[in-house]
Design a protein around this motif. Sequence first.
Motif, mmCIF file in Angstrom:
data_model
loop_
_atom_site.group_PDB
_atom_site.id
_atom_site.type_symbol
_atom_site.label_atom_id
_atom_site.label_comp_id
_atom_site.label_asym_id
_atom_site.label_seq_id
_atom_site.Cartn_x
_atom_site.Cartn_y
_atom_site.Cartn_z
ATOM 1 N N ARG A 486 -7.082 8.508 8.380
ATOM 2 C CA ARG A 486 -6.240 8.000 7.430
ATOM 3 C C ARG A 486 -5.821 6.782 7.839
ATOM 4 O O ARG A 486 -5.616 5.682 6.831
ATOM 5 C CB ARG A 486 -5.845 8.767 6.285
ATOM 6 N N GLN A 487 -4.423 6.966 8.857
ATOM 7 C CA GLN A 487 -4.060 5.509 9.337
ATOM 8 C C GLN A 487 -4.887 4.671 9.741
ATOM 9 O O GLN A 487 -4.093 3.657 9.583
ATOM 10 C CB GLN A 487 -3.027 6.409 10.916
ATOM 11 N N ARG A 489 -7.606 3.478 9.216
ATOM 12 C CA ARG A 489 -8.464 3.151 7.427
ATOM 13 C C ARG A 489 -7.370 2.340 6.823
ATOM 14 O O ARG A 489 -6.965 0.865 6.389
ATOM 15 C CB ARG A 489 -8.576 4.297 6.435
ATOM 16 N N ARG A 490 -6.370 2.863 6.458
ATOM 17 C CA ARG A 490 -4.558 2.322 6.444
ATOM 18 C C ARG A 490 -4.616 0.329 6.465
ATOM 19 O O ARG A 490 -4.190 -0.011 5.826
ATOM 20 C CB ARG A 490 -3.561 2.676 6.146
ATOM 21 N N TYR A 491 -4.344 0.520 8.023
ATOM 22 C CA TYR A 491 -3.961 -0.202 8.658
ATOM 23 C C TYR A 491 -4.799 -1.122 8.517
ATOM 24 O O TYR A 491 -4.903 -2.634 9.346
ATOM 25 C CB TYR A 491 -3.517 0.058 10.038
ATOM 26 N N GLU A 493 -7.107 -2.626 6.904
ATOM 27 C CA GLU A 493 -7.242 -3.399 5.533
ATOM 28 C C GLU A 493 -5.835 -3.821 5.540
ATOM 29 O O GLU A 493 -5.945 -5.156 4.396
ATOM 30 C CB GLU A 493 -7.253 -2.186 4.361
ATOM 31 N N ASP A 494 -4.633 -3.702 6.362
ATOM 32 C CA ASP A 494 -4.108 -5.194 6.734
ATOM 33 C C ASP A 494 -3.789 -6.328 7.354
ATOM 34 O O ASP A 494 -3.713 -6.316 8.708
ATOM 35 C CB ASP A 494 -2.627 -4.137 6.229
ATOM 36 N N TYR A 500 -3.006 -1.181 13.402
ATOM 37 C CA TYR A 500 -4.082 -0.018 13.418
ATOM 38 C C TYR A 500 -4.548 0.156 14.872
ATOM 39 O O TYR A 500 -5.484 0.932 15.534
ATOM 40 C CB TYR A 500 -5.674 -1.252 12.622
ATOM 41 N N LYS A 688 -9.574 3.872 -2.388
ATOM 42 C CA LYS A 688 -8.561 4.214 -0.931
ATOM 43 C C LYS A 688 -8.017 5.238 -0.933
ATOM 44 O O LYS A 688 -7.987 6.089 -1.496
ATOM 45 C CB LYS A 688 -7.572 3.149 -1.290
ATOM 46 N N GLY A 689 -8.196 5.796 0.076
ATOM 47 C CA GLY A 689 -7.769 7.045 0.906
ATOM 48 C C GLY A 689 -8.079 8.733 0.492
ATOM 49 O O GLY A 689 -7.962 9.648 -0.180
#
Length: 772
Positions: A486-487, A489-491, A493-494, A500, A688-689
């Motif tokens: 999950r981390q 995937r989150r990073y 997208e930035d 990431y 997302k998420g």
Amino acid sequence: MPHAAINKPVVLIFLLSAMFFAVAPSLHASETTADEYSTQCRQFMKDGRFEQAIKAGTEASRLYGEKGNKKMQADALIQTSRAYQFMGKHIRAIENLKHALMLAQHAEDDALTASIQLLMADSHISLERTAAAEGFLKEAFSSVRKGTDSTSLIPFLFNSQGNLYFARKMPGDAADSYRTAISAAEKTGLHLMSVKSAVNLAKVLYLQNKREEASGMLEASMENIRRLPDSYEKGFMLIEIAMLYHRLPPEMPAPDREKTEEIVQNLLMDARSLAGKMQNNRLASFAFGYLGKINEEMGRYEKAIDFTRQAIFHAQEANSRENIYLWQWQEGRLFRKLGRPDEALDLYRSAFRSLQSMRSEIAPECLTLNQLSYGEVIEPLYTGLMDLILRRAAGQTDKSKTEALLLEAIDIIEALNVAELQDFFQDACLASRRPIKKVTGISDKKTAVIYPIALSERLELLVSLPGEIKQVSVPISSVALASEARQLRRYLEDRTKKAYLTHARKLHDWIVRPIEDDLLSKGIETTIFIPSGSLRSIPFSALYDGKQFLIRKFAVAVAQGYSLIDDHRFEKQSATVLSAGITESVSGYAALENVSTELETIHELFKGMRLKNKDFIQSRLETELEAGRYSIVHLATHGEFGDTPENTFLLTWDGRLTMDSIEKIMMPNRIRKNPIELLVFSACQTAKGNDRAALGLAGISVKAGVKSALATLWSVDDEATYQLITEFYRQMKDPSTSKAKALQQAQLKVLYELNYRHPFYWSPFLLIGNWL
């Protein structure tokens, strides 16, 4: 009965008996044979003998139909539908109810019409189709207002309305509806319905932390249910109340906990005694089974085994297949806790076989698997079995026995992934649309299939290589693995940061590094990952070894299961493309300025048809695909894969393509006999998420009936998308280049661009299904 399911109200279909006795048309002496079948059906329902009820009700419906008695035919269809509902076969129930509704409306019987609409709503609630359920409930309320003999329906309507609000996570409204149902049931003398609504209200009150009020409601329900005449319904409600007491006690001192458990035991013993008086093995199976379950949770394993074995015996006597696997699994858990893994494995295997047999019988009818709760039963049972098998395989010294165990584990993970997909789409026919294959039959010797299996305390990697299967265990918990995924995937997208990298490297070290030497020594060029859970939401191509991304070493594809892949090679020489897209802003979505050039470039590379903007409407898309001319369908439009099929869509000029519409349009038909080779979504994204949304994306090729799909995990820069997609099609012109290799080369082209090195731009493109 759900396996200790206390987080949602249970629609107890048999409780509607009183309603149907109230609204059923009077019997005619001239129709004695049909009447006898109808009476038998009702008695079977009362006794909880649902298979017999279906047979009797079906025969009654046929005979009433032959005599032209529409009201009684509708009533027989209703009774049969109720039996189907209780067995979890809601699609079959709905089919019967549609026919019954037509008959009732033709007879202009408002009360009968309302009862059918209510049952339709209940089935749709069970299928989590809340919009359809709401529509039928509104129609039922309207029919009741028009009818003159419908007062007995009112408590059932409000109870179902409460269930609908509960499904929509509206506890306050649900509680109000249940209270109204209780009041109406008491006024009309429907005491069993009053108890059911009170139990549902207690569930809501507990979730609202109104524990004293909930406890009072349960105590009153317990007293009321004991005063009712003996019946299967009464026994079922005793078990329901017992398990709610057991599952939802507040944090209380030891004496209070002991008192609560004494109440639970007494309620279950009462249900057991009632089952004995009625000689009802199905009810006895539930009572003994849940006695076993609560003793398991209290650590009384030997006593729990005794109860569970009696539950299995009674389930077998009743031919109650929906119970047998539950209790076999329960006994397996108990032996495992007692440190007897060999006996536990035998029982887990028996439970797996029983459940698979039951599922295979359901699938040909294309019924819902709603009664087979994926999260509560299927996943923990299958995962527990895999754990036992893999532990045995790791300690095995005989190579042939090790391979047999690993192949068994792969069969189970494949079955689990199919079950999860069927649960997501509520479609038991998904697996039957593809020829089932074994992972040992991979046609491409430069391809490896990788199963990352997240168990509670470790990650197991099973790798199918040419000529062998490897097992590697990594000491990382499923919680830690999901957190890293999950981390990442989150990073990813930035696009402005490189945060990431830490997570991409850690996941590489866990998933790829332990097997990398084997991949390289076998000359592997393409990796097919079969992910689950949070791993579906990440692009494996972005895993990082400290120097380079995985995509620089291997082409990457993903699938929900290898057994679901049609692995015939794509003959590209004769490929034709139907490309469609929207360049302008529509329905509040931003314009996709590069789509026009994207469609033009594809058209230059492959012959076919373009539909742009106003030409890209659903009816035109259907017309083009019905002709069967296209092997590739390219859709350059906004879309989203949500946490349910209902929340998944693709934007067209005139509206939205739903998942059902995509399936209908893309599936092979009488003109287009062969499946579409490749379905491309170049501008979609997943919520997302949300792991469930990623599951919808992973299953799109199976649901749509296409060999493979190319889609994006998140919405990507328009220019980067254009560059990657057009390069993908250029690579596809080479007959010797596989789809996976074409995507790899396209991703590398974008990766090497100075402005698009960040994996945000190139990694979200996933090839799903056939990689050849």
